[in-house]
Enzyme design. Structure first.
Site, PDB file in Angstrom:
ATOM      1  N   GLY A 199       0.836  -1.187   0.000  1.00  0.00           N
ATOM      2  CA  GLY A 199       0.000   0.000   0.000  1.00  0.00           C
ATOM      3  C   GLY A 199       0.869   1.232   0.000  1.00  0.00           C
ATOM      4  N   GLY A 224       0.491   5.784   0.342  1.00  0.00           N
ATOM      5  CA  GLY A 224      -0.371   6.943   0.549  1.00  0.00           C
ATOM      6  C   GLY A 224       0.472   8.172   0.720  1.00  0.00           C
ATOM      7  N   GLY A 225      -0.176   9.248   1.141  1.00  0.00           N
ATOM      8  CA  GLY A 225       0.545  10.502   1.301  1.00  0.00           C
ATOM      9  C   GLY A 225       1.608  10.398   2.373  1.00  0.00           C
ATOM     10  CG  PHE A 226       0.992   7.361   5.179  1.00  0.00           C
ATOM     11  CD1 PHE A 226       1.772   6.222   5.152  1.00  0.00           C
ATOM     12  CD2 PHE A 226      -0.330   7.277   4.776  1.00  0.00           C
ATOM     13  CE1 PHE A 226       1.233   5.020   4.746  1.00  0.00           C
ATOM     14  CE2 PHE A 226      -0.859   6.071   4.370  1.00  0.00           C
ATOM     15  CZ  PHE A 226      -0.087   4.937   4.343  1.00  0.00           C
ATOM     16  N   GLY A 227       3.498   7.730   3.155  1.00  0.00           N
ATOM     17  CA  GLY A 227       4.627   6.856   2.885  1.00  0.00           C
ATOM     18  C   GLY A 227       4.114   5.540   2.314  1.00  0.00           C
ATOM     19  NE  ARG A 228       6.511   3.430  -2.436  1.00  0.00           N
ATOM     20  CZ  ARG A 228       7.293   3.111  -3.445  1.00  0.00           C
ATOM     21  NH1 ARG A 228       8.298   2.273  -3.250  1.00  0.00           N
ATOM     22  NH2 ARG A 228       7.087   3.619  -4.629  1.00  0.00           N
ATOM     23  CB  VAL A 229       1.701  -0.172   3.911  1.00  0.00           C
ATOM     24  CG1 VAL A 229       1.491  -1.303   4.906  1.00  0.00           C
ATOM     25  CG2 VAL A 229       1.097   1.113   4.443  1.00  0.00           C
ATOM     26  CE  LYS A 260       0.610   4.793   8.314  1.00  0.00           C
ATOM     27  NZ  LYS A 260      -0.686   4.898   9.001  1.00  0.00           N
ATOM     28  CG  ASP A 281      -8.969  10.564   8.884  1.00  0.00           C
ATOM     29  OD1 ASP A 281      -9.937  11.082   8.290  1.00  0.00           O
ATOM     30  OD2 ASP A 281      -7.893  10.290   8.324  1.00  0.00           O
TER      31      ASP A 281
END
Ligand code: NAG
Ligand code: NAG
Ligand code: NAG
Ligand code: NAG
Ligand code: NAG
Length: 670
Positions: free
Chosen positions: A353, A355-360, A375, A471
């Site tokens: 996965g 996202g804006g935060f980084g990768r999983v 993560k 959230d």
């Protein structure tokens, strides 16, 4: 008469010069015939006069082969002379060397009874007892301290007359022309030295000057004394050099020599024409030097090995370097080493996965064999890091089967790594909104929303503090192998004590799930979570995002669509068309509850406890009319004042962050 006189003068002159030496000579390169050598002295093939050859207790002489007469034959008055020569004393070991060398005037080339060592090969042992008349005058370059002869030190220049007790002596030094100060001059440095000796017959003054070769002749004498050569040396005197070694040895060389009898100076030596010294220590390298060189080599090798090891260590360390601060200590048990995570994820390869935060990444913990989601969050600043502190803090201590369990974390420079239980089926929004995915059945959806409701209730009421998730949305619900919904992503979670009011804080969350009152109060509460949960319920039931097109404020939101259907008496029409079989009552319950939770007035929203009770059928859904839920659909969209605060992000983005009070935002974290 005049002619007779002239002939007489010529005859006298010839007689006077007889078998004696020329008035002047110069060697810039010695030939074997040019000097008479005795003892260890030799003329080398390169043209050096080598007086000694590193043999213990030996000396060597090299004298000009013809005698020189230092007194006027008729008056007996001493004659002036001038000489200069270049020498080098090369010690075998710098701290242990031979006795030195001397320029000498001697009655014969082979001095009877002369002794090596401290006697410099010039004197015999009885010469030093007082009344000796060896007819020797010498200028010594003494490199040994002999207290017997009252030597001043082991590096001096002296004048000896018939005895080694010098008439006068001075420590070797010269005036450095750059500084106009005396500089020490080592006689045994192995470097070339130039010596000048000037003798004035009229005043009987003998002056000695010394300097490193290449430095101009000093103006003042280093050593001087008066000596009446007429009364000291023999009529036929030989001039030359002596060098002597004792227990320790040096090599004594004369490289060039010029001499002049009578007034004036000896011709200057052209230093560039002198033969070179044997390349230093091309001979046998002395043992200590060999040892030293070996030790040095070993040291270098060891140094290289050590630095290589250190480099490898540092590189490895840096690769797996971590950071730790005080606040982390209480979460200590949850810390997992980066090295282990690196191994667990096989070097962070399987991306599951992003996202804006980084990768999983997917990983398997080596010890337990548990599947984990790892993560990786990049944070450029402390602020960025603080975003996730609360996630670590809360999640590591929260335990509920509908919350994704945080197993541990790791922090290093610019990076935070969180480790969770691995959720095989990924996030709920993928199943809801990705075309091609098999549609979730109503049963599955019903189970998911009930699970999430239970998890949220636990957060609001079941723990020692109130946890506001902030959230709630399909994207933050993960599904395990049994399709159980688990709430995840506590990056924005806010904690406060039961019974207290949460402080105002930055508005964070995702467009479409943000309760309208937040723009006015600036507070995230359990009520605002309920609002988001309402949006989530509608999202799951309808298979649509709360706002399909966030760019268009006029496009009706999901709440408005469901309300429209309800007003038209066909609330079930709002259902996701991909659902084929469903429980009508349950669907209606979920839709109506979704609308109730989305009530614009926070006081009219149910609590999560009530929501759970209603979902379980333990409590009835209050009888409400669609009109109660707001006369205008606009309430459910965004009003203008709200827009001012909210930075628009696509609804799929991870976080929507709005700062209402930047100055207080720090203290408000957690
Ligand atoms: C030294 O010896 C060489 C070779 O015999 C000779 O040519 C030269 O003139 C000599 N030098 C002096 C100054 O006597
Ligand atoms: C030094 O000179 C002496 C005498 O000429 C000689 O016997 C000896 O072999 C020489 N030693 C060396 C190392 O040249
Ligand atoms: C030492 O030298 C003196 C001359 O100065 C001489 O008379 C004497 O015989 C010498 N002694 C020896 C042992 O050769
Ligand atoms: C010169 O040598 C003397 C005696 O060994 C020492 O005291 C002095 O410090 C030296 N001077 C310099 C400039 O090295
Ligand atoms: C030097 O000695 C000689 C002979 O002993 C003597 O004739 C002469 O006057 C002396 N010269 C001086 C300057 O003392």
């Amino acid at each position: 008469m005049q002619a007779i006189l002239a002939v007489l003068v010529v005859v006298l002159l010839v007689l006077a010069r007889g078998g004696a030496a020329a008035d002047e000579f110069m060697f810039t390169k010695f030939a074997r015939e040019n000097v008479t050598t005795t003892g260890t002295a030799v003329v080398t093939s390169s043209g050096l006069l080598q007086l000694t050859n590193e043999t213990n207790e030996r000396f060597g002489h090299g004298f000009y082969p013809l005698p020189v007469r230092f007194k006027n034959t008729s008056t007996g008055a001493p004659l002036s002379f001038s000489t200069t020569f270049v020498v080098a004393i090369v010690p075998r070991y710098t701290d242990a060397h031979g006795h030195g060398m001397a320029f000498a005037l001697a009655p014969s080339v082979a001095i009877p009874g002369a002794v090596a060592g401290k006697n410099l090969g010039l004197f015999n042992t009885s010469d030093n007892e007082g009344q000796a008349r060896s007819e020797i005058v010498a200028v010594e370059l003494d490199t040994a301290l002999d207290e017997e002869f009252e030597d001043i030190d082991d590096n001096h220049v002296g004048v000896d007359v018939n005895s080694l007790r010098s008439v006068n002596s001075t420590t070797a030094r010269f005036v450095d022309v750059r500084t106009y100060k005396f500089a020490n001059l080592s006689l045994v440095s192995g470097n070339l030295l130039q010596v000048w000796i000037q003798y004035d017959g009229a005043s009987t003054r003998l002056e000695v000057m010394v300097s490193p070769a290449g430095v101009p002749r000093p103006a003042g004498a280093l050593v001087s004394c008066t000596v009446n050569l007429s009364s000291v040396v023999a009529d036929d005197t030989y001039v030359g050099f002596s060098g002597a070694n004792g227990a320790a040895v040096s090599s004594h060389y004369v490289l060039g020599w010029s001499f002049r009898l009578g007034g004036g100076r000896a011709p200057d030596l052209d230093l560039s024409k002198l033969p070179p010294l044997p390349s230093s220590k091309s001979k046998k390298t002395p043992l200590p030097m060999l040892l030293l060189a070996t030790a040095l080599l070993l040291a270098v090798v060891v140094l290289i090995l050590v630095s290589a090891a250190v480099t490898v260590f540092v590189v490895r360390r840096r690769r797996f370097a971590e950071e730790e601060e005080d606040w982390e200590i209480e979460y200590g048990p949850h810390r997992i080493s980066y090295k282990d995570l690196h191994a667990a994820t096989r070097g962070f390869r399987d991306v599951v996965g992003a996202g804006g935060f980084g990768r999983v990444y997917h990983g398997v913990l080596p010890r337990s064999g548990a599947e984990v989601a790892v993560k990786k969050i990049s944070h450029d600043s402390r602020q960025g890091l603080r975003e996730f502190v609360s996630e670590i803090a809360s999640m590591s201590r929260l335990r509920h089967r509908n919350l994704v369990q945080l197993l541990g974390y790791c922090r290093r420079q610019g990076e935070l790594v969180l480790v969770y239980d691995y959720m095989v089926n990924g996030s709920l929004d993928k199943h809801l909104f990705t075309a091609g995915q098999p549609a979730l059945s109503w049963e599955q959806r019903a189970k998911i929303v009930r699970g999430v409701a239970a998890g949220l209730l636990y957060l609001h009421e079941g723990w020692e503090q109130v946890v506001v998730h902030r959230d709630i949305k399909a994207g933050n619900v993960l599904l395990d192998a049994e399709m159980n919904g688990k709430l995840s992503d506590f990056g924005l979670a806010l904690l406060y004590d039961h019974g207290s009011n949460p402080q105002t804080t930055r508005i964070v969350g995702t467009i479409g799930y943000l309760a309208p009152e937040m723009s006015k109060t600036g507070r995230a509460t359990t009520n605002t979570d309920v609002f988001a949960f309402g949006a989530f319920l509608l999202e799951v039931a309808c298979g649509r995002r709360p706002t399909e097109n966030s760019d268009n404020a006029d496009s009706p939101g999901l709440v408005d669509l469901v309300l429209e259907c309800w007003k038209g008496g066909r609330i079930k029409d709002a259902m996701d068309p991909r659902i084929d079989k469903f429980d009508e009552d349950d669907l209606e319950l979920v839709l109506k509850l979704g609308l109730l939770c989305s009530h614009p007035d926070p006081r009219r929203r149910p609590s999560m406890r009530q929501v759970v009770q209603m979902l379980e059928g333990a409590a009835p859904v209050p009888e409400t009319m669609p009109e109660d839920l707001g006369s205008s659909g606009r309430i459910f969209g965004y009003n203008e004042s709200f827009d001012e605060f909210v930075t628009m992000f696509p609804t799929t983005s991870e976080i929507t962050t709005v700062t209402t009070q930047p100055s207080s935002s720090n203290s408000d974290e957690q």
